[in-house]
Design a protein around this motif. Structure first.
Motif, PDB file in Angstrom:
ATOM      1  N   LYS A  19       0.841  -1.211   0.000  1.00 24.68           N
ATOM      2  CA  LYS A  19       0.000   0.000   0.000  1.00 24.68           C
ATOM      3  C   LYS A  19       0.867   1.250   0.000  1.00 24.68           C
ATOM      4  CE  LYS A  19      -3.975   1.915   2.473  1.00 24.68           C
ATOM      5  NZ  LYS A  19      -4.880   1.743   3.651  1.00 24.68           N
ATOM      6  N   VAL A  20       1.934   1.229   0.817  1.00 19.53           N
ATOM      7  CA  VAL A  20       2.859   2.361   0.858  1.00 19.53           C
ATOM      8  C   VAL A  20       3.534   2.555  -0.492  1.00 19.53           C
ATOM      9  CG1 VAL A  20       5.029   3.179   1.865  1.00 19.53           C
ATOM     10  CG2 VAL A  20       3.256   2.218   3.345  1.00 19.53           C
ATOM     11  N   GLU A  21       3.941   1.451  -1.117  1.00 18.48           N
ATOM     12  CA  GLU A  21       4.592   1.547  -2.426  1.00 18.48           C
ATOM     13  C   GLU A  21       3.660   2.178  -3.452  1.00 18.48           C
ATOM     14  OE1 GLU A  21       5.870  -2.330  -3.495  1.00 18.48           O
ATOM     15  OE2 GLU A  21       7.558  -2.353  -2.090  1.00 18.48           O
ATOM     16  N   ARG A  22       2.372   1.789  -3.453  1.00 18.41           N
ATOM     17  CA  ARG A  22       1.412   2.354  -4.411  1.00 18.41           C
ATOM     18  C   ARG A  22       1.222   3.846  -4.156  1.00 18.41           C
ATOM     19  NH1 ARG A  22      -1.332  -2.473  -3.260  1.00 18.41           N
ATOM     20  NH2 ARG A  22      -2.832  -1.346  -1.936  1.00 18.41           N
ATOM     21  N   PHE A  27       2.423   9.470  -5.686  1.00 18.02           N
ATOM     22  CA  PHE A  27       3.009  10.754  -5.287  1.00 18.02           C
ATOM     23  C   PHE A  27       4.057  11.199  -6.303  1.00 18.02           C
ATOM     24  CE2 PHE A  27       6.469  13.010  -3.063  1.00 18.02           C
ATOM     25  CZ  PHE A  27       5.770  14.119  -2.602  1.00 18.02           C
ATOM     26  N   GLU A  28       4.922  10.273  -6.720  1.00 18.18           N
ATOM     27  CA  GLU A  28       5.969  10.610  -7.678  1.00 18.18           C
ATOM     28  C   GLU A  28       5.405  10.962  -9.045  1.00 18.18           C
ATOM     29  OE1 GLU A  28       8.591   7.145  -7.448  1.00 18.18           O
ATOM     30  OE2 GLU A  28      10.111   8.482  -6.584  1.00 18.18           O
TER      31      GLU A  28
END
Length: 204
Positions: A19-22, A27-28
């Protein structure tokens, strides 16, 4: 390690990681406007503020502050200038602190630090962590402790409780200055003694 530390399952830790990676990828992928340019007027007042801030908030040495001025402002601030600002700030702070009423302090921790092999007597309000005593002394005898604590009574200091290590000077001095106050050993030093004894037992 994360699952163990926070008491969750490993599958939940992996799900949170994905979830953090997504979120990070989203964001990027955002488009950003052109950055805003900031202009700071670097006059003497600004440099003095930065010097005091680096000293108080970051506990920087004089040479570290000189390096910061070079880095941020391209300014070659001399050792004498920075030292002068720090000394003047310390003197003014001492004058302000010397007028503060200490009547609200009821419980305190008293202890000794050392600076250049000389004792520094320290008193801290246990409720607010306010340092009401920070004095370089020739010795740490009961007489010296009593004198320094007595000197603060005119500003309203009247301790009801104090915590300290087992140092004879600090305990006797505080007891003589405030005979009605209750005293006890601080848990840090008690645990230190117990762990030291436990270590000796284990080695034996």
């Amino acid at each position: 390690e994360v699952a163990s530390e926070y008491g969750i399952t490993q599958s939940m830790a992996y799900r949170l990681g994905h979830k953090v990676e997504r979120r990070w990828e989203a964001f990027e992928a955002q488009t950003w406007d052109a950055p805003t340019a900031w202009t700071i007027r670097v006059d003497r007042a600004q440099v003095v503020r930065a010097t005091i801030g680096a000293r108080v908030d970051a506990n920087c040495s004089v040479r570290e502050i000189m390096a910061l001025h070079e880095h941020f402002y391209g300014l070659d601030a001399s050792f004498g200038f920075v030292q002068g600002v720090v000394s003047e700030g310390s003197q003014k702070a001492g004058e302000v602190l010397g007028t503060q009423c200490l009547g609200g302090i009821k419980s305190a921790a008293v202890d000794e630090l050392f600076s250049q092999e000389k004792p520094v007597l320290v008193g801290i309000d246990l409720d607010t962590e306010y340092v009401f005593l920070l004095r370089l002394a020739e010795d740490r005898s009961a007489k010296t402790w009593k004198r320094e604590l007595d000197a603060l009574k005119c500003r309203g200091l009247k301790l009801e409780h104090f915590v300290s290590d087992a140092g004879k000077g600090v305990v006797r001095g505080a007891e003589r200055a405030f005979p009605e106050a209750s005293s006890r050993r601080d848990p840090f030093h008690v645990l230190e003694v117990l762990y030291d004894a436990l270590g000796r037992e284990e080695r034996y």
